[in-house]
Design an enzyme around this catalytic site. Structure first.
Site, PDB file in Angstrom:
ATOM      1  CB  SER A 179       6.323   1.996  -3.608  1.00 36.38           C
ATOM      2  OG  SER A 179       6.987   3.162  -4.011  1.00 36.38           O
TER       3      SER A 179
ATOM      4  CG  ASP B 232       5.826   4.860  -0.306  1.00 37.19           C
ATOM      5  OD1 ASP B 232       5.415   3.988  -1.081  1.00 37.19           O
ATOM      6  OD2 ASP B 232       6.949   4.843   0.214  1.00 37.19           O
TER       7      ASP B 232
END
Length: 286
Positions: free
Chosen positions: A39, A160
């Site tokens: 991320s 993610d």
């Protein structure tokens, strides 16, 4: 270049702390042969590895007030808070150009963690095998459920990376990196209890039930990573850099002054750690 791993936690806009630490590393020529991030950690790590001084600050503080970067308008129009096309197309290709060639030619292994929506398992991609596609992979690693769309890549549907492996120090260890510097974005360990995923989220991701499962397991996965880090610290195999002050900055922060303060804290903390870190790295080479 140090024969040591560098592990970069995510955290949305809290990643400005990581950007500050990496800016100090960049200025002082501190590099590691193995870098892994998820991320925001992967986002900040890319500009560090492309040796672009000041780029993380210019993009993530200088542009954050632009509604294309982060806004409810994005969510209304595209069901995403962060403007993913803006951040991963317009910015790197036109506004604050990203040096793809420099990243591609850098000697370090650079792994980006994502989550496979079908299985809920972590998938890692090394820039050495994916070239310019690494930006699409970083986009996938930064795509949070509910506020961003999944990314399709090489026959996989990805979200993610922080959901499946929020602190990928075990992956670094498995890849042979027995000593690792870990940059964390929280001032204190947050050993929370698992929470049940809402019925709404399960309905929203009914095609990918593993996504909802991963949300439930994320806290467990994170706590396990913290325990692993603490055990490795006791063996002197892990060196942690984390915020020395708990600043009031959210994962979706748009206040430039707060973000700048966090960035500067990261830079200053890196400076504070520099002598101790240097000795630790030298000891690892002995």
């Amino acid at each position: 270049m140090h024969n040591c791993g560098l592990v970069l936690e995510g955290g949305g806009m809290k990643g400005l702390y990581t950007a500050g630490v990496l800016e100090y590393f960049l200025e002082k020529g501190i590099f590691f042969n193995y870098v892994i991030g998820v991320s925001a950690g992967a986002c900040m790590g890319a500009s560090y590895l492309s040796r672009q001084k000041g780029r993380n600050k210019k993009v993530n503080i200088g542009l954050v007030k632009d509604p294309r970067y982060l806004s409810w308008r994005n969510f209304i129009l595209k069901r995403e808070l962060f403007g993913m096309d803006f951040l991963f197309d317009k910015v790197p290709n036109h506004i604050v150009p990203f040096d793809f060639s420099a990243l591609d030619n850098s000697q370090e292994d650079f792994l980006v963690g994502t989550m496979d929506c079908q299985t809920g398992e972590a998938l890692y991609y090394n820039k050495k095998s994916h070239g310019k596609d690494i930006l699409k992979i970083i986009r996938a690693s930064s795509s949070l459920p509910l506020i961003a769309q999944p990314v399709e890549y090489n026959g996989k549907v990805l979200l993610d990376g922080g959901l499946a492996d929020p602190l990928p120090v075990k992956k670094a260890y498995e890849d042979g990196s027995r000593k690792n510097v870990v940059i964390m974005t929280k001032a204190v360990n947050d050993c929370s209890r698992p929470r049940r995923t809402s019925a709404f989220m399960r309905l929203l991701y009914r095609k990918y039930p593993a996504v909802a499962d991963s949300l439930e397991k994320r806290v467990i996965t994170y706590n396990e990573a913290l325990a692993f880090i603490e055990a490795e610290q006791e063996k002197d195999n892990v060196y942690v850099i984390r915020p020395s002050v708990d600043l009031p900055v959210s994962s979706f922060e748009r206040n430039q002054k707060r973000l700048l303060r966090l960035y500067e804290l990261g830079y200053q903390d890196a400076h504070t750690h520099s002598r101790r870190l240097s000795l630790w790295l030298e000891k690892g080479m002995a």
